[in-house]
Design a protein around this motif. Structure first.
Motif, short mmCIF file in Angstrom:
data_model
loop_
_atom_site.label_atom_id
_atom_site.label_comp_id
_atom_site.label_asym_id
_atom_site.label_seq_id
_atom_site.Cartn_x
_atom_site.Cartn_y
_atom_site.Cartn_z
N PHE A 172 0.83 -1.20 0.00
CA PHE A 172 0.00 0.00 0.00
C PHE A 172 0.87 1.26 0.00
O PHE A 172 2.01 1.23 0.48
CB PHE A 172 -0.89 0.04 1.24
N TYR A 173 0.31 2.34 -0.55
CA TYR A 173 0.96 3.64 -0.46
C TYR A 173 -0.04 4.66 0.04
O TYR A 173 -1.26 4.49 -0.08
CB TYR A 173 1.54 4.07 -1.81
N SER A 174 0.48 5.74 0.61
CA SER A 174 -0.37 6.82 1.10
C SER A 174 0.34 8.14 0.83
O SER A 174 1.50 8.32 1.23
CB SER A 174 -0.62 6.65 2.61
N LYS A 175 -0.32 9.03 0.13
CA LYS A 175 0.27 10.32 -0.21
C LYS A 175 0.43 11.18 1.04
O LYS A 175 -0.51 11.34 1.82
CB LYS A 175 -0.61 11.03 -1.24
N LEU A 176 1.62 11.73 1.24
CA LEU A 176 1.87 12.61 2.37
C LEU A 176 1.27 13.99 2.07
O LEU A 176 1.59 14.60 1.05
CB LEU A 176 3.38 12.72 2.62
N LEU A 177 0.41 14.45 2.94
CA LEU A 177 -0.28 15.73 2.73
C LEU A 177 0.41 16.88 3.43
O LEU A 177 0.46 18.00 2.90
CB LEU A 177 -1.72 15.63 3.22
N GLU A 178 0.94 16.64 4.63
CA GLU A 178 1.54 17.71 5.42
C GLU A 178 2.59 17.10 6.35
O GLU A 178 2.38 16.03 6.92
CB GLU A 178 0.46 18.42 6.24
N ASP A 179 3.72 17.78 6.48
CA ASP A 179 4.78 17.33 7.39
C ASP A 179 5.46 18.58 7.94
O ASP A 179 6.35 19.15 7.30
CB ASP A 179 5.77 16.43 6.65
N VAL A 180 5.04 19.01 9.11
CA VAL A 180 5.49 20.27 9.69
C VAL A 180 6.47 20.00 10.82
O VAL A 180 6.18 19.22 11.73
CB VAL A 180 4.29 21.08 10.23
N LYS A 181 7.62 20.65 10.76
CA LYS A 181 8.63 20.47 11.81
C LYS A 181 8.06 20.88 13.16
O LYS A 181 7.55 21.98 13.33
CB LYS A 181 9.87 21.31 11.49
N GLY A 182 8.13 19.95 14.11
CA GLY A 182 7.58 20.20 15.43
C GLY A 182 6.07 20.14 15.49
O GLY A 182 5.47 20.37 16.53
N LEU B 137 10.83 -1.18 -8.91
CA LEU B 137 10.82 0.21 -8.49
C LEU B 137 11.95 0.46 -7.50
O LEU B 137 12.28 -0.41 -6.69
CB LEU B 137 9.49 0.56 -7.81
N ASN B 138 12.54 1.65 -7.57
CA ASN B 138 13.53 2.07 -6.59
C ASN B 138 12.99 3.28 -5.85
O ASN B 138 12.52 4.24 -6.46
CB ASN B 138 14.86 2.41 -7.26
N ALA B 139 13.06 3.23 -4.52
CA ALA B 139 12.54 4.30 -3.69
C ALA B 139 13.57 4.70 -2.65
O ALA B 139 14.39 3.88 -2.22
CB ALA B 139 11.25 3.87 -3.02
N SER B 140 13.53 5.96 -2.23
CA SER B 140 14.40 6.46 -1.18
C SER B 140 13.53 7.12 -0.11
O SER B 140 12.63 7.90 -0.43
CB SER B 140 15.40 7.48 -1.74
N PHE B 141 13.84 6.81 1.15
CA PHE B 141 13.05 7.31 2.27
C PHE B 141 13.92 8.07 3.26
O PHE B 141 15.07 7.69 3.52
CB PHE B 141 12.34 6.16 2.98
N ILE B 142 13.37 9.17 3.78
CA ILE B 142 14.06 10.02 4.73
C ILE B 142 13.21 10.15 5.99
O ILE B 142 12.07 9.68 6.03
CB ILE B 142 14.32 11.42 4.13
N LYS B 143 13.74 10.81 7.01
CA LYS B 143 12.98 11.00 8.24
C LYS B 143 11.94 12.11 8.05
O LYS B 143 12.09 13.01 7.23
CB LYS B 143 13.92 11.35 9.40
N ARG B 144 10.88 12.03 8.83
CA ARG B 144 9.84 13.04 8.79
C ARG B 144 10.31 14.31 9.48
O ARG B 144 11.08 14.28 10.45
CB ARG B 144 8.57 12.54 9.48
N ASP B 145 9.84 15.46 8.98
CA ASP B 145 10.17 16.73 9.62
C ASP B 145 9.51 16.86 10.98
O ASP B 145 10.06 17.47 11.90
CB ASP B 145 9.74 17.91 8.73
#
Length: 198
Positions: free
Chosen positions: A15-25, A152-160
Motif C-alpha cells: 500500500f501507499y499513502s500520499k503525504l499531505l503535510e509534514d510540519v517540523k515540530g 521500483l527504486n525508492a528512497s526514504f528520509i525522516k519526517r520533519d
C-alpha cells in the motif's frame, strides 16, 4: 520457553499513502492508503555507517549514523492511476498517461506485510519517500512465454515532524493491541507518544 522464530517467508498487501503535510515540530498527515501493486520482492537497505575512534592504541569510541533508506521493490504491474499519482504524471481526457519531464512526484508512505515462519505477519510502514519511475523491459514471444515483472527504486528520509522513518510490528507479539493490526492498512500508523516500560 523458546519463542518461535519470525523469519520472513513472503511479501504481500503493498500500500501507499500520499503525504499531505509534514510540519517540523507539528503534525504529519496522510491521505487514505491505496493499493500500489502486487508485491514480488523487497530489499530494504538502511545505509547506516559505523565509525570507530582510536586512542591509546585501540578503539575507544564507536559512532553510528543513519543514512538514506533505500528500497528496491519488485512488483507485478502499476495501474496508470497509481503511476500518475506517485510519479506526478497526468492522465488526459482521452485516458492517456502523460509522463512529463517537469513532474514533481509527491512524498508518500509505503506499507506492506510479510508472512513469517511462525505463522504470523510482520507489518511495516516507511514514512516519507519518493519512488523513481520504473525501467521497462519488453521481449517478443517465442516458443515459451517469459513474463516480465516490474522493479521500483525508492528512497526514504525522516519526517520533519518527529524525525521518524519506519515503524513495524509483528502480529504474534504478546503486547500488541488487536486494533493496531486491524487498522494497519486503513491509515498510516502513528506512534503512541507513551513508550512501553522495559
Amino acid at each position: 520457553m523458546n519463542k518461535a522464530k519470525k523469519m520472513p517467508i513472503g511479501m504481500k498487501d503493498l500500500f501507499y499513502s500520499k503525504l499531505l503535510e509534514d510540519v517540523k515540530g507539528g503534525l504529519t498527515t496522510y491521505a487514505p492508503p491505496k493499493s500500489l501493486a502486487g508485491a514480488v520482492s523487497g530489499n530494504l537497505n538502511p545505509n547506516g555507517s559505523i565509525t570507530p575512534f582510536f586512542s591509546d592504541d585501540g578503539p575507544t569510541v564507536v559512532v553510528t549514523s543513519q543514512g538514506l533508506m533505500e528500497l528496491e521493490l519488485g512488483i507485478d504491474a502499476l495501474e496508470k492511476e497509481v503511476a500518475a499519482e506517485i510519479f506526478g504524471w497526468r492522465i488526459d481526457s482521452n485516458g492517456v498517461l502523460i509522463e512529463g519531464d517537469s513532474s514533481n512526484p509527491p512524498y508518500i508512505a509505503l506499507g506492506w506485510r510479510s508472512e513469517t515462519s511462525d505463522g504470523g505477519y510482520k507489518y511495516v510502514w516507511l514514512y516519507k519517500g519518493k519512488i523513481q519511475p520504473p525501467s521497462e523491459e519488453y521481449q517478443t514471444k517465442g516458443e515459451s512465454v517469459e513474463i516480465k515483472s516490474g522493479s521500483l527504486n525508492a528512497s526514504f528520509i525522516k519526517r520533519d515532524s518527529d524525525g521518524e522513518k519506519k515503524v513495524s510490528v509483528h502480529s504474534n507479539d504478546e503486547d500488541i493491541k488487536p486494533e493496531v493490526i486491524v487498522d494497519w492498512f486503513t491509515k498510516v500508523y502513528e506512534p503512541d507518544q507513551e513508550l512501553a516500560t522495559p
